[in-house]
Design a protein around this motif. Sequence first.
Motif: not given
Length: 404
Positions: A17-30, A102-103, A108-109
């Motif tokens: 769900l953290a990955l989902v949230r981050r992808q959604i947030e990237t669409s909200e950049i000013k 690994r890095h 991503v994490e």
Amino acid sequence: MQIGSVTTPFGRRPMTLALVRRQIETSEIKPGKTADKWKVFRDASEARELLGLHDRSLAVLDALLSFYPDKELRQDAQLIVFPSNAQLALRAHGIAGATLRRHLALLVEAGLIVRKDSANGKRYARKDKAGAIDSAFGFDLSPLLMRVDELAMMAQHVVADRFALRRAKENLTICRRDVRKLISAAIEEGASGNWESIEAMYIGLVARIPRSPTLSDVNSILDEIQILHQEIVNTLEMQQKDENISINDDHSERHIQNSKPESINELEPSSRNEPGEKGVDADRTQREPVRNFPLGMVIRACPEIAMYGPGGSVGNWREMMIAAVVARSMLGVSPSAYQEACDVMGPENAATVIACILERAGHINSPGGYLRDLTRKAERGEFSLGPMLMALLSVAGEKGRKAG
């Protein structure tokens, strides 16, 4: 910038769900937001410990940014880079394939990049008829642009902490040097006092300094060594005053013996031997005032007192004394006992003693009786706040290490 929909990683990599949230947030950049990619990289580098990254992680991030052609990250630009692992490894100074993967996962994490995987997991770009990139699959750098202000604040916090740690270490070094030399001078010159016990206390404090101390570790030890330093100075100062009084007594006695008998009444105040009056001898035996300690040190040793201050905090000595009055009532200490402590120790120190009693309330059967006993000792010059605060600071430091 290609926004697209929320996508899941290719292959066995799990979706969270953290990955989902981050992808959604990237669409909200000013709209219109920009940032220098190397400035963002420097901030991320400063904040690497807070982000849970290693030096190798930063080398991989540096390599990813090198595949982005422009100097500025822009909200309206294509922010997905799509190098192969071989290309990335080459620009990351020959990093091994397993280490690279690994890095990349750590980046991503940490929320600095997002994977935009294709159907087969390959990284590539599709171009339109004009030759411009229409869609791309690889690593999206949008989170860096989105978090530019947050990363800058994190970097400033790390730099401030580093400066504070360096300053605290310097202060600790100076205080250690002063205490060590004062103890050595007192022992070598035969000053009165329990110097073996003081030296053992100093050695114990120094032994508790970790090999790689944090700011909290240094501040905790520094507080205790500063208290010990003040105790040593107080002890030596008291001895010096006693010596001065003794010298003055000898001088006065010789002066009186060499004077005519009829001049004695002129040289000696008449109140000296009068009943009910405090003469010169009585003044000499008066207690020395208990020294104040810094409020910040007191609060660190006795954090419980803060909740009794105005608004649940203590920011100055006035608020500390207000908190002490409230705590006194809660502890069942009578107003007369507290007033007597204020008269003898001073209001700041009386408030500090109440804070210390509050901190150890579960171990004290009669707080009022205990306060009166400390007041009597202070009146005789036999009480010092230093050891009490040092013990509580030691306990607070131990709790902090266990919590960490």
